[in-house]
Scaffold this motif. Sequence first.
Motif, PDB file in Angstrom:
ATOM      1  N   UNK A  15       0.863  -1.184   0.000  1.00  0.00           N
ATOM      2  CA  UNK A  15       0.000   0.000   0.000  1.00  0.00           C
ATOM      3  C   UNK A  15       0.897   1.230   0.000  1.00  0.00           C
ATOM      4  N   UNK A  16       0.432   2.293  -0.647  1.00  0.00           N
ATOM      5  CA  UNK A  16       1.236   3.505  -0.743  1.00  0.00           C
ATOM      6  C   UNK A  16       0.323   4.701  -0.962  1.00  0.00           C
ATOM      7  N   UNK A  17       0.695   5.826  -0.374  1.00  0.00           N
ATOM      8  CA  UNK A  17      -0.084   7.054  -0.561  1.00  0.00           C
ATOM      9  C   UNK A  17       0.835   8.248  -0.371  1.00  0.00           C
ATOM     10  N   UNK A  18       0.469   9.353  -0.998  1.00  0.00           N
ATOM     11  CA  UNK A  18       1.269  10.570  -0.901  1.00  0.00           C
ATOM     12  C   UNK A  18       0.345  11.775  -0.810  1.00  0.00           C
ATOM     13  N   UNK A  19       0.674  12.673   0.121  1.00  0.00           N
ATOM     14  CA  UNK A  19      -0.099  13.909   0.254  1.00  0.00           C
ATOM     15  C   UNK A  19       0.848  14.988   0.764  1.00  0.00           C
ATOM     16  N   UNK A  27       5.094  -1.851   3.677  1.00  0.00           N
ATOM     17  CA  UNK A  27       5.869  -2.923   3.051  1.00  0.00           C
ATOM     18  C   UNK A  27       5.588  -4.257   3.737  1.00  0.00           C
ATOM     19  N   UNK A  28       5.797  -5.315   2.995  1.00  0.00           N
ATOM     20  CA  UNK A  28       5.578  -6.653   3.529  1.00  0.00           C
ATOM     21  C   UNK A  28       6.755  -7.541   3.137  1.00  0.00           C
ATOM     22  N   UNK A  29       7.358  -8.196   4.134  1.00  0.00           N
ATOM     23  CA  UNK A  29       8.443  -9.151   3.876  1.00  0.00           C
ATOM     24  C   UNK A  29       7.821 -10.457   3.389  1.00  0.00           C
ATOM     25  N   UNK A  30       8.184 -10.877   2.178  1.00  0.00           N
ATOM     26  CA  UNK A  30       7.601 -12.089   1.617  1.00  0.00           C
ATOM     27  C   UNK A  30       8.085 -13.343   2.330  1.00  0.00           C
ATOM     28  N   UNK A  31       9.315 -13.333   2.793  1.00  0.00           N
ATOM     29  CA  UNK A  31       9.877 -14.473   3.522  1.00  0.00           C
ATOM     30  C   UNK A  31      10.839 -13.943   4.582  1.00  0.00           C
ATOM     31  N   UNK A  32      10.845 -14.594   5.732  1.00  0.00           N
ATOM     32  CA  UNK A  32      11.863 -14.339   6.742  1.00  0.00           C
ATOM     33  C   UNK A  32      12.861 -15.488   6.654  1.00  0.00           C
ATOM     34  N   UNK A  33      14.059 -15.193   6.152  1.00  0.00           N
ATOM     35  CA  UNK A  33      15.004 -16.235   5.766  1.00  0.00           C
ATOM     36  C   UNK A  33      16.160 -16.410   6.749  1.00  0.00           C
ATOM     37  N   UNK A  56       6.142  -3.475   7.573  1.00  0.00           N
ATOM     38  CA  UNK A  56       6.874  -2.311   8.047  1.00  0.00           C
ATOM     39  C   UNK A  56       6.420  -1.073   7.292  1.00  0.00           C
ATOM     40  N   UNK A  57       6.473   0.048   7.967  1.00  0.00           N
ATOM     41  CA  UNK A  57       6.027   1.319   7.385  1.00  0.00           C
ATOM     42  C   UNK A  57       7.232   2.227   7.181  1.00  0.00           C
ATOM     43  N   UNK A  58       7.365   2.752   5.967  1.00  0.00           N
ATOM     44  CA  UNK A  58       8.412   3.725   5.653  1.00  0.00           C
ATOM     45  C   UNK A  58       7.745   5.056   5.317  1.00  0.00           C
ATOM     46  N   UNK A 128      -4.755   5.447   5.512  1.00  0.00           N
ATOM     47  CA  UNK A 128      -5.930   6.259   5.189  1.00  0.00           C
ATOM     48  C   UNK A 128      -5.506   7.688   4.867  1.00  0.00           C
ATOM     49  N   UNK A 129      -6.352   8.375   4.091  1.00  0.00           N
ATOM     50  CA  UNK A 129      -6.166   9.805   3.870  1.00  0.00           C
ATOM     51  C   UNK A 129      -7.417  10.532   4.327  1.00  0.00           C
ATOM     52  N   UNK A 130      -7.255  11.364   5.345  1.00  0.00           N
ATOM     53  CA  UNK A 130      -8.371  12.165   5.838  1.00  0.00           C
ATOM     54  C   UNK A 130      -8.488  13.456   5.031  1.00  0.00           C
ATOM     55  N   UNK A 131      -9.715  13.893   4.821  1.00  0.00           N
ATOM     56  CA  UNK A 131      -9.973  15.108   4.066  1.00  0.00           C
ATOM     57  C   UNK A 131     -10.871  16.017   4.901  1.00  0.00           C
TER      58      UNK A 131
END
Length: 280
Positions: A15-19, A27-33, A56-58, A128-131
């Motif tokens: 998921x991604x958003x910009x304001x 982000x999502x780790x597909x595998x923990x190796x 994780x969130x960046x 989410x994006x609040x307006x």
Amino acid sequence: MYSAIGTRENIKIIDSAEYGGVKIDVMEYQHLLGSTNTSAAMDLYFMEKQNIRARQVAVYVSNDMVTVEPGAMSYFRGPLEMVSGVTAGNALGRLFSGAVTGEAVAQPEYRGSGMLVLEPSFNHFLLLQLDNEEIIVDKGMFYCAQGSVAVKPVMQRSISSALGGGEGLFQISLAGTGLVVLESPVPSCEIDVIELQNDTLKVDGNFAILRTASLQFTVERSAKSLIGSAVSGEGLVNVYRGTGSVWLAPTIKIYNTINFARSYGNPSTKSMNMNTSNSR
């Protein structure tokens, strides 16, 4: 703007958003190796099959500000300034609010430009994006928000709502315009968004995780009479009236039932809990 972390092969941006001056990637780790323990590796295998993945969130900030849940920061880069959000003018109010609500006195704020990466979690994230709006969420759900969004605890409007609704005396208000990240007990695909137009919604249980602040929230008997409520088996219900949105996560009940059964129905788990309690 700094380059995205999710370009690595093992990490997928879900998921991604910009304001304004803030961009957020979930982000999502597909595998923990990295596990070197066979039992842990087996657990990780079945966790991945059930979509229990590390996320994780960046946050990428460009001449803007973000507010973060205390303890959520993993690392940050660039000319970002971290401040506590507590000043001489609001310190007393923050201390009183923290003592009453149980929330942290200081919510760190990161100002300027740079990249902020938050702690990984097995929970699900809602971006989410609040307006120019206000929402009310359960305590513990707030993770981070753009600086233009005000974050504060709010008290239930009635004692019955606090005691009978299962939501507690205080919840969290998020108001303004900007991006918000919430920690959710369930993925977004298991959330039912109910839109009310001058209508009434009655919910048996406290699995409403988010609502529009304009809605009136009360706790009432499921039937008009005490006998009717007792016979129906429903007792008290959470009631939402007005115009706005209610986000329901019905599958919380299923997960709670499974967790309860494993905690109290599994002999090895029960024995472990007893040993732990006896060692205190």
